[in-house]
Design a protein around this motif. Structure first.
Motif, PDB file in Angstrom:
ATOM      1  N   MET A   1       0.855  -1.174   0.000  1.00 46.80           N
ATOM      2  CA  MET A   1       0.000   0.000   0.000  1.00 46.80           C
ATOM      3  C   MET A   1       0.894   1.227   0.000  1.00 46.80           C
ATOM      4  SD  MET A   1      -2.870   1.237   2.716  1.00 46.80           S
ATOM      5  CE  MET A   1      -4.179   0.399   1.867  1.00 46.80           C
ATOM      6  N   HIS A   2       0.514   2.210  -0.795  1.00 42.46           N
ATOM      7  CA  HIS A   2       1.273   3.454  -0.868  1.00 42.46           C
ATOM      8  C   HIS A   2       0.522   4.539  -0.101  1.00 42.46           C
ATOM      9  CE1 HIS A   2       4.343   6.040  -2.604  1.00 42.46           C
ATOM     10  NE2 HIS A   2       3.398   6.962  -2.567  1.00 42.46           N
ATOM     11  N   VAL A   3       1.211   5.184   0.819  1.00 43.91           N
ATOM     12  CA  VAL A   3       0.631   6.253   1.632  1.00 43.91           C
ATOM     13  C   VAL A   3       1.385   7.534   1.339  1.00 43.91           C
ATOM     14  CG1 VAL A   3       0.225   7.069   3.981  1.00 43.91           C
ATOM     15  CG2 VAL A   3      -0.012   4.632   3.452  1.00 43.91           C
ATOM     16  N   ALA A   4       0.656   8.603   1.029  1.00 36.58           N
ATOM     17  CA  ALA A   4       1.259   9.918   0.794  1.00 36.58           C
ATOM     18  C   ALA A   4       0.918  10.819   1.975  1.00 36.58           C
ATOM     19  CB  ALA A   4       0.734  10.523  -0.494  1.00 36.58           C
ATOM     20  N   ALA A  24       5.638   3.080   9.639  1.00 33.37           N
ATOM     21  CA  ALA A  24       6.972   2.519   9.433  1.00 33.37           C
ATOM     22  C   ALA A  24       7.089   1.130  10.050  1.00 33.37           C
ATOM     23  CB  ALA A  24       8.031   3.449  10.021  1.00 33.37           C
ATOM     24  N   PHE A  25       6.253   0.831  11.034  1.00 33.99           N
ATOM     25  CA  PHE A  25       6.259  -0.485  11.665  1.00 33.99           C
ATOM     26  C   PHE A  25       5.466  -1.509  10.850  1.00 33.99           C
ATOM     27  CE2 PHE A  25       7.365   1.989  15.423  1.00 33.99           C
ATOM     28  CZ  PHE A  25       8.284   1.163  16.050  1.00 33.99           C
ATOM     29  N   ALA A  26       4.698  -1.049   9.886  1.00 37.44           N
ATOM     30  CA  ALA A  26       3.790  -1.930   9.153  1.00 37.44           C
ATOM     31  C   ALA A  26       4.454  -2.494   7.905  1.00 37.44           C
ATOM     32  CB  ALA A  26       2.539  -1.148   8.766  1.00 37.44           C
ATOM     33  N   PRO A  27       4.464  -3.808   7.772  1.00 36.85           N
ATOM     34  CA  PRO A  27       5.031  -4.383   6.545  1.00 36.85           C
ATOM     35  C   PRO A  27       4.147  -4.064   5.342  1.00 36.85           C
ATOM     36  CG  PRO A  27       4.004  -6.081   7.893  1.00 36.85           C
ATOM     37  CD  PRO A  27       3.947  -4.807   8.681  1.00 36.85           C
ATOM     38  N   GLY A  28       4.770  -3.824   4.212  1.00 36.73           N
ATOM     39  CA  GLY A  28       4.031  -3.604   2.978  1.00 36.73           C
ATOM     40  C   GLY A  28       3.585  -2.184   2.720  1.00 36.73           C
ATOM     41  N   ALA A  89      -5.719   3.423  12.832  1.00 31.86           N
ATOM     42  CA  ALA A  89      -6.975   2.934  12.249  1.00 31.86           C
ATOM     43  C   ALA A  89      -6.740   2.368  10.856  1.00 31.86           C
ATOM     44  CB  ALA A  89      -8.012   4.062  12.210  1.00 31.86           C
ATOM     45  N   LEU A  90      -5.923   3.044  10.063  1.00 33.75           N
ATOM     46  CA  LEU A  90      -5.604   2.561   8.718  1.00 33.75           C
ATOM     47  C   LEU A  90      -4.862   1.229   8.794  1.00 33.75           C
ATOM     48  CD1 LEU A  90      -5.569   3.076   5.671  1.00 33.75           C
ATOM     49  CD2 LEU A  90      -3.472   4.386   6.001  1.00 33.75           C
ATOM     50  N   LEU A  91      -3.916   1.134   9.695  1.00 35.73           N
ATOM     51  CA  LEU A  91      -3.172  -0.107   9.875  1.00 35.73           C
ATOM     52  C   LEU A  91      -4.105  -1.253  10.267  1.00 35.73           C
ATOM     53  CD1 LEU A  91      -0.529  -1.661  10.008  1.00 35.73           C
ATOM     54  CD2 LEU A  91      -0.174  -0.731  12.303  1.00 35.73           C
ATOM     55  N   ALA A  92      -5.040  -0.994  11.167  1.00 34.92           N
ATOM     56  CA  ALA A  92      -6.002  -2.023  11.572  1.00 34.92           C
ATOM     57  C   ALA A  92      -6.867  -2.462  10.402  1.00 34.92           C
ATOM     58  CB  ALA A  92      -6.876  -1.512  12.717  1.00 34.92           C
ATOM     59  N   ARG A  93      -7.230  -1.518   9.535  1.00 41.05           N
ATOM     60  CA  ARG A  93      -8.075  -1.836   8.366  1.00 41.05           C
ATOM     61  C   ARG A  93      -7.370  -2.731   7.365  1.00 41.05           C
ATOM     62  NH1 ARG A  93     -11.859   2.980   6.107  1.00 41.05           N
ATOM     63  NH2 ARG A  93     -12.761   1.350   4.850  1.00 41.05           N
ATOM     64  N   VAL A  94      -6.107  -2.421   7.091  1.00 41.57           N
ATOM     65  CA  VAL A  94      -5.401  -3.159   6.035  1.00 41.57           C
ATOM     66  C   VAL A  94      -4.602  -4.335   6.566  1.00 41.57           C
ATOM     67  CG1 VAL A  94      -5.314  -1.136   4.552  1.00 41.57           C
ATOM     68  CG2 VAL A  94      -3.374  -1.659   6.019  1.00 41.57           C
ATOM     69  N   SER A  95      -4.422  -4.409   7.872  1.00 39.85           N
ATOM     70  CA  SER A  95      -3.691  -5.516   8.477  1.00 39.85           C
ATOM     71  C   SER A  95      -4.666  -6.207   9.430  1.00 39.85           C
ATOM     72  CB  SER A  95      -2.445  -4.988   9.199  1.00 39.85           C
ATOM     73  OG  SER A  95      -1.710  -6.043   9.753  1.00 39.85           O
ATOM     74  N   ASP A  96      -4.598  -5.855  10.684  1.00 37.06           N
ATOM     75  CA  ASP A  96      -5.554  -6.341  11.676  1.00 37.06           C
ATOM     76  C   ASP A  96      -5.398  -5.516  12.943  1.00 37.06           C
ATOM     77  OD1 ASP A  96      -3.669  -7.844  13.614  1.00 37.06           O
ATOM     78  OD2 ASP A  96      -3.198  -8.728  11.665  1.00 37.06           O
ATOM     79  N   ALA A  97      -6.393  -5.581  13.803  1.00 38.10           N
ATOM     80  CA  ALA A  97      -6.392  -4.775  15.023  1.00 38.10           C
ATOM     81  C   ALA A  97      -5.241  -5.155  15.950  1.00 38.10           C
ATOM     82  CB  ALA A  97      -7.731  -4.909  15.751  1.00 38.10           C
TER      83      ALA A  97
END
Length: 136
Positions: A1-4, A24-28, A89-97
């Protein structure tokens, strides 16, 4: 996922660094800082949701008072700590809570502000004016 993460006049470093640190802690995730034009962002003074809200309509956006807004592929936040909330919240949506909670613990994000003055909503007019005077 690309975040600007946009950089704009009167942004604060924490507006960008807070969400970046979470993601930065989130893979991908690929995180990029963007500005309207190349070069330094004019005006290095601090800014916040207070100043940005007034100019949103100039760009065709509808200002709302929510801390985190999800509108299709665009997710926005209204201030420094809301940027961290948005990223979690974004991390929880695309990864998990559970991943989002682990990142929250890793950065020791447990806000306990000493005053109930973190939002223009409900703040007295004189306090809003004083805050705007600090960042204008």
């Amino acid at each position: 996922m690309h975040v600007a993460i946009p950089l704009y006049p009167r942004f604060t470093a924490l507006d960008a660094v807070g969400p970046y640190t979470v993601l930065a802690f989130a893979p991908g995730f690929t995180v990029t800082f963007v500005a309207a034009s190349p070069g330094p962002v004019p005006d290095d003074r601090g800014g916040s949701g207070l100043t940005a809200t007034a100019s949103l309509a100039d760009f065709g956006a509808e200002p709302v008072s929510d801390r985190v807004v999800v509108d299709g592929r665009v997710v926005t936040a209204a201030g420094v700590s809301a940027g961290i909330d948005m990223a979690l919240a974004l991390l929880a949506r695309v990864s998990d809570a559970e991943t989002a909670r682990a990142v929250q613990l890793a950065i020791e994000y447990a806000p306990e502000p000493p005053f109930d003055a973190g939002s223009a909503n409900g703040a007295p007019a004189d306090l809003r004016e004083r805050a705007l005077g600090l960042i204008a």
